[in-house]
Design a protein around this motif. Structure first.
Motif, short mmCIF file in Angstrom:
data_model
loop_
_atom_site.label_atom_id
_atom_site.label_comp_id
_atom_site.label_asym_id
_atom_site.label_seq_id
_atom_site.Cartn_x
_atom_site.Cartn_y
_atom_site.Cartn_z
N ALA A 71 -8.97 5.15 -6.70
CA ALA A 71 -8.65 5.51 -5.32
C ALA A 71 -9.51 6.67 -4.85
O ALA A 71 -9.97 6.69 -3.70
CB ALA A 71 -7.17 5.89 -5.22
N SER B 158 -3.71 9.99 -2.01
CA SER B 158 -3.51 8.80 -2.84
C SER B 158 -2.53 9.07 -3.97
O SER B 158 -1.68 8.23 -4.30
CB SER B 158 -4.84 8.32 -3.41
OG SER B 158 -5.75 7.97 -2.40
N VAL C 249 -3.18 -0.75 -3.69
CA VAL C 249 -3.65 0.47 -3.02
C VAL C 249 -4.96 0.96 -3.63
O VAL C 249 -5.93 1.26 -2.92
CB VAL C 249 -2.58 1.58 -3.12
CG1 VAL C 249 -3.14 2.91 -2.62
CG2 VAL C 249 -1.35 1.19 -2.32
N THR C 250 -5.01 1.03 -4.94
CA THR C 250 -6.17 1.63 -5.59
C THR C 250 -7.40 0.72 -5.56
O THR C 250 -8.52 1.20 -5.35
CB THR C 250 -5.85 2.01 -7.04
OG1 THR C 250 -5.42 0.84 -7.76
CG2 THR C 250 -4.74 3.04 -7.08
N SER D 82 -8.86 0.81 -2.11
CA SER D 82 -9.59 2.05 -1.87
C SER D 82 -10.95 2.01 -2.55
O SER D 82 -11.97 2.41 -1.97
CB SER D 82 -8.79 3.25 -2.40
OG SER D 82 -9.47 4.46 -2.17
#
Length: 291
Positions: free
Chosen positions: A49, A75, A97-98, A101
């Motif tokens: 992230a 994050s 999410v990561t 990113s």
């Protein structure tokens, strides 16, 4: 013998060795809390992230530590909130999410190009990427982290083993978790040039796992993990120069070799310790040993 000492005549190598040793010690110390909390995947995800923030800073030419630091902290707090949520699987949410990113970072650099730090150095680590500023920042973060662990030792200990009971006992769990996430994000942020995004998670996990196999004591585990991380950083950086391999790769491989040696020496059944949850609830003022 003299061939082993030759690289120490170069200033960049000496800075690299110091940075790698500090980075290994820092990750080893923070890794204890990550491993015991079952947050290994969060450490891995957060490193990816933060790369999004690195890419954004590279594209606009902003200060790396300010931009990527803010991105990483945001994050980290988001990942910590997700990991506490029971609505969806934490591992699935963190993965989305990561990786998003990380992919955003790659896309930004591919489209607009990089104006700052080396892309390869951020991914895999490089002794050539260590500047005096990087070294001072890494030293500062290491001192800050040690201070946090010493001053907030009991709160971190209690929330690591039983956050629900800790909250009921008056410990500010959310604040303690946020502090740990801050330390984790700063640790990853300052070690990217040495270890790289793709491998920094291993330096968080391996020393702590090895220490967990060697001791039942939480305090001893902190000391052992820090020492193991520092040793792997020092040895790995020297191997990096002689083998002409990225520093992050050799540091992680050194840690993996140590893990295998300890595993063979202690017996495979000792590894089960790292998969077990915390012991029965204890009061922070008590001396605690791990099961």
């Amino acid at each position: 013998m003299w061939d082993l000492l030759d690289p120490y005549s170069y200033e960049f190598f000496v800075k690299g060795v110091v940075a790698a040793t500090l980075a290994g010690a820092l990750c080893g110390l923070v890794g204890v809390f990550i491993v015991l909390r079952g947050m290994s995947y969060i450490g891995h995800g957060l490193s990816h992230a933060i790369f999004g923030g690195f890419a954004a800073c590279s594209v606009v030419g902003a200060n790396y530590y300010v931009g990527a630091g803010a991105w990483g902290l945001g994050s980290a707090l988001a990942i910590n909130a997700i990991s506490r949520s029971r609505r969806i699987g934490a591992d699935a949410a963190i993965g989305v999410v990561t990786t998003a990113s990380f992919a955003l970072g790659v896309a930004m650099i591919s489209i607009w190009g990089s104006r700052g730090a080396s892309f390869d150095a951020a991914l895999f680590g490089s002794i050539l990427g260590i500047s005096p500023t990087d070294l001072w920042v890494l030293t500062g973060v290491t001192v800050f982290t040690v201070g946090v662990v010493v001053l907030r030792y009991r709160a971190l200990l209690f929330t690591t083993f039983d956050p629900e009971v800790a909250g009921a006992s008056g410990v500010k769990v959310a604040r303690t978790d946020a502090l740990l996430m801050l330390v984790l994000s700063l640790s990853i942020l300052t070690t990217l040039n040495v270890i790289g995004v793709t491998l920094v998670a291993a330096t968080l996990v391996i020393p702590a796992v090895v220490a967990r196999m060697l001791t039942n004591s939480f305090a001893h585990m902190l000391v052992l993990s820090t020492a193991i991380g520092a040793t792997c950083g020092f040895v790995g950086m020297n191997l990096s120069y002689h083998l002409d391999v990225p520093s992050g790769t050799t540091i992680v491989l050194t840690g993996a070799a140590v893990f295998l040696l300890v595993l063979a020496g202690t017996g495979g059944r000792r590894l089960s310790r790292t998969a077990r949850s915390a012991p029965a609830p204890v009061r922070p003022e008590e001396t605690v040993s791990l099961p």
